[in-house]
Design a protein around this motif. Structure first.
Motif, PDB file in Angstrom:
ATOM      1  N   HIS A  87       0.866  -1.186   0.000  1.00  0.00           N
ATOM      2  CA  HIS A  87       0.000   0.000   0.000  1.00  0.00           C
ATOM      3  C   HIS A  87       0.901   1.235   0.000  1.00  0.00           C
ATOM      4  CE1 HIS A  87      -3.073  -2.919   1.201  1.00  0.00           C
ATOM      5  NE2 HIS A  87      -2.284  -3.256   2.209  1.00  0.00           N
ATOM      6  N   PRO A  88       1.400   1.654  -1.160  1.00  0.00           N
ATOM      7  CA  PRO A  88       2.412   2.719  -1.230  1.00  0.00           C
ATOM      8  C   PRO A  88       2.003   4.038  -0.590  1.00  0.00           C
ATOM      9  CG  PRO A  88       2.239   1.577  -3.334  1.00  0.00           C
ATOM     10  CD  PRO A  88       1.107   1.082  -2.482  1.00  0.00           C
ATOM     11  N   ALA A  89       0.717   4.312  -0.508  1.00  0.00           N
ATOM     12  CA  ALA A  89       0.272   5.586   0.062  1.00  0.00           C
ATOM     13  C   ALA A  89       0.031   5.503   1.570  1.00  0.00           C
ATOM     14  CB  ALA A  89      -1.012   6.059  -0.629  1.00  0.00           C
ATOM     15  N   LEU A  90       0.305   4.350   2.182  1.00  0.00           N
ATOM     16  CA  LEU A  90       0.048   4.183   3.607  1.00  0.00           C
ATOM     17  C   LEU A  90       1.051   4.984   4.433  1.00  0.00           C
ATOM     18  CD1 LEU A  90      -1.481   2.676   5.902  1.00  0.00           C
ATOM     19  CD2 LEU A  90       0.288   0.893   5.733  1.00  0.00           C
ATOM     20  N   PRO A  91       0.611   5.979   5.194  1.00  0.00           N
ATOM     21  CA  PRO A  91       1.544   6.762   6.021  1.00  0.00           C
ATOM     22  C   PRO A  91       2.100   5.925   7.176  1.00  0.00           C
ATOM     23  CG  PRO A  91      -0.470   8.005   5.588  1.00  0.00           C
ATOM     24  CD  PRO A  91      -0.738   6.581   5.201  1.00  0.00           C
ATOM     25  N   VAL A  92       3.395   6.063   7.411  1.00  0.00           N
ATOM     26  CA  VAL A  92       4.068   5.301   8.462  1.00  0.00           C
ATOM     27  C   VAL A  92       4.918   6.235   9.314  1.00  0.00           C
ATOM     28  CG1 VAL A  92       5.795   3.523   8.978  1.00  0.00           C
ATOM     29  CG2 VAL A  92       4.150   3.149   7.133  1.00  0.00           C
ATOM     30  N   LEU A  93       4.716   6.160  10.627  1.00  0.00           N
ATOM     31  CA  LEU A  93       5.544   6.889  11.574  1.00  0.00           C
ATOM     32  C   LEU A  93       6.356   5.889  12.384  1.00  0.00           C
ATOM     33  CD1 LEU A  93       6.456   9.397  13.192  1.00  0.00           C
ATOM     34  CD2 LEU A  93       4.395   9.135  14.582  1.00  0.00           C
TER      35      LEU A  93
END
Length: 228
Positions: A87-93
């Motif tokens: 899911h390339p648009a999944l934001p990750v912190l």
């Protein structure tokens, strides 16, 4: 994936092996109206996000530690990388005690926005964490200054575009890499907002980043700066 508006509740999935910190983050974010699910390892993170994706409800942002069971090496980051690949648009912190430059570079090199890397010991204010989480969910890049410093190293020394930047422009770009807005940069450097805008425009020009609706020039400039 649709990103939740900044003023509204976020769907958050947290992967953290420390039960105390995990419960603390859930309580902190739940009190602010966010929908939070927490798991204790990388495999559980992948499974949880996968179930949500199947239901058509990807989280707005994932928070992941790097070192988690069973080996406490890079399980969290491998899980986050696998989720970004799916899911390339999944934001990750990434929320870790350690600066792992290789892993930070891997996330940044994907080129998509919505990436953050904060150090647990350096987050002194709850509001700073919540603000960073919200900005990552909105597609921004937010990096701890120590992460920026270690990523820079000498990686950008051979970039002719970066070599043309003035000391002030490099200073502005460094603060951009930390995820600061033009207004925050102006306040930090005691400059007018217009002066910051001029520096940012000059940075884009020297790096050859033309206005393009398909690319986020701010993110691309930061990637160049960090050598990724």
């Amino acid at each position: 994936m649709t990103t939740a508006p900044s003023a509204g509740p976020l769907r958050v999935v947290i992967a953290e092996d420390s039960a105390i910190l995990r419960d603390g983050l859930v309580a902190l974010l739940s009190r602010r109206g966010h929908d939070v699910v927490a798991v204790g390892d990388g495999d559980a993170l992948v499974k949880e996000v996968g179930l949500r994706a199947t239901a058509g409800e990807l989280p707005d942002v994932v928070v992941a530690d790097i070192r988690m069971p069973p080996s406490f090496t890079d399980e969290g980051m491998r899980a986050a990388s696998a989720l970004r690949a799916a899911h390339p648009a999944l934001p990750v912190l990434v929320f870790s005690q350690y600066v792992e430059t290789r892993y930070a570079a891997q996330l940044l090199a994907a080129g998509a926005g919505g990436v953050g890397y904060l150090l647990k010991d350096r987050v002194a204010d709850v509001r700073d964490f919540v603000d960073a989480l919200t900005r990552v969910a909105e597609g921004q890049t937010v990096l701890d200054p120590e992460v920026v410093t270690q990523l820079m190293g000498s990686a950008s020394a051979g970039d002719p575009g970066l070599a043309r930047l003035t000391p002030r422009e490099r200073e502005v770009l460094g603060l951009m890499a930390e995820g600061r807005s033009n207004g925050a940069i102006a306040e930090r450097l005691y400059l007018s907002y217009g002066a910051v805008e001029k520096n940012v425009a000059s940075i884009f020009a020297k790096l050859g980043l033309e206005a393009d609706a398909a690319d986020h020039r701010r993110v691309l400039a930061v990637l160049r700066y960090l050598g990724t």
